[in-house]
Design a protein around this motif. Sequence first.
Motif, mmCIF file in Angstrom:
data_model
loop_
_atom_site.group_PDB
_atom_site.id
_atom_site.type_symbol
_atom_site.label_atom_id
_atom_site.label_comp_id
_atom_site.label_asym_id
_atom_site.label_seq_id
_atom_site.Cartn_x
_atom_site.Cartn_y
_atom_site.Cartn_z
ATOM 1 N N CYS A 1 0.855 -1.182 0.000
ATOM 2 C CA CYS A 1 0.000 0.000 0.000
ATOM 3 C C CYS A 1 0.898 1.242 0.000
ATOM 4 O O CYS A 1 1.776 1.373 0.842
ATOM 5 N N VAL B 1 -2.796 5.306 5.083
ATOM 6 C CA VAL B 1 -2.819 3.920 5.560
ATOM 7 C C VAL B 1 -1.535 3.616 6.318
ATOM 8 O O VAL B 1 -1.554 3.032 7.402
ATOM 9 N N LYS C 1 -8.112 2.454 7.938
ATOM 10 C CA LYS C 1 -8.148 0.998 7.861
ATOM 11 C C LYS C 1 -9.314 0.495 7.012
ATOM 12 O O LYS C 1 -9.459 -0.688 6.793
ATOM 13 N N ASP C 2 -10.141 1.408 6.519
ATOM 14 C CA ASP C 2 -11.330 1.058 5.754
ATOM 15 C C ASP C 2 -10.979 0.857 4.285
ATOM 16 O O ASP C 2 -10.388 1.733 3.644
ATOM 17 N N VAL C 3 -11.353 -0.279 3.726
ATOM 18 C CA VAL C 3 -11.036 -0.628 2.336
ATOM 19 C C VAL C 3 -11.632 0.365 1.334
ATOM 20 O O VAL C 3 -11.102 0.517 0.230
ATOM 21 N N SER C 4 -12.668 1.082 1.711
ATOM 22 C CA SER C 4 -13.256 2.064 0.785
ATOM 23 C C SER C 4 -12.270 3.192 0.479
ATOM 24 O O SER C 4 -12.397 3.872 -0.532
ATOM 25 N N CYS D 1 -9.410 2.821 -0.618
ATOM 26 C CA CYS D 1 -8.671 2.422 -1.819
ATOM 27 C C CYS D 1 -9.252 3.055 -3.072
ATOM 28 O O CYS D 1 -8.602 3.077 -4.119
ATOM 29 N N GLU E 1 -7.697 -6.064 -6.313
ATOM 30 C CA GLU E 1 -7.468 -6.411 -4.907
ATOM 31 C C GLU E 1 -6.598 -5.342 -4.277
ATOM 32 O O GLU E 1 -5.873 -4.635 -4.985
ATOM 33 N N THR E 2 -6.696 -5.215 -2.941
ATOM 34 C CA THR E 2 -5.882 -4.229 -2.235
ATOM 35 C C THR E 2 -5.364 -4.810 -0.919
ATOM 36 O O THR E 2 -5.911 -5.779 -0.394
ATOM 37 N N LEU F 1 -5.491 -3.254 1.938
ATOM 38 C CA LEU F 1 -6.527 -3.032 2.959
ATOM 39 C C LEU F 1 -7.628 -4.074 2.890
ATOM 40 O O LEU F 1 -8.266 -4.380 3.886
ATOM 41 N N GLY F 2 -7.828 -4.639 1.719
ATOM 42 C CA GLY F 2 -8.831 -5.686 1.536
ATOM 43 C C GLY F 2 -8.316 -7.070 1.892
ATOM 44 O O GLY F 2 -9.026 -8.059 1.744
ATOM 45 N N CYS G 1 -1.612 -4.346 -4.051
ATOM 46 C CA CYS G 1 -2.750 -3.652 -4.649
ATOM 47 C C CYS G 1 -2.678 -3.835 -6.155
ATOM 48 O O CYS G 1 -1.624 -3.639 -6.765
#
Length: 125
Positions: free
Chosen positions: A67, A72, A78-81, A83, A109-110, A112-113, A118
């Motif tokens: 990342c 981050v 920490k929220d995947v949104s 990204c 993919e990321t 955070l996910g 990423c």
Amino acid sequence: RFCLLCHFLEHRRNLNVKDTILPMQKKQFEECGRCLDEQYKRYGNTEWLSAKTIEEGHVYEIRYPACVCPDVASGNVKDVSHCECSRQSILYIIGNLLPDKNINVEIIETVLGGAEKCRFKVTVE
């Protein structure tokens, strides 16, 4: 769904991208005859970015080995949104390189996910 915080973060990031990454990408793009395929062959394998052509002139994959988002890295996000900010930055850069094309950027993919890196799919129409 519209998120004011996401909009602000995206705008802030695009301002940073505009003054740092975009000029470098434009220089590379010009050196490569304004061809993403050639640019990604020549410059698409660095320690912070990997870019490859999936289908010449049409489909690409952009990868970050980790990342690269400072928010981050600082532990503040920490929220995947979040990204979405990286997706929008890629869209902003390629949209500036190819202003007459329709550009679509999808998150594959990321970190955070839960992924190891990423990955983003870029489609140029």
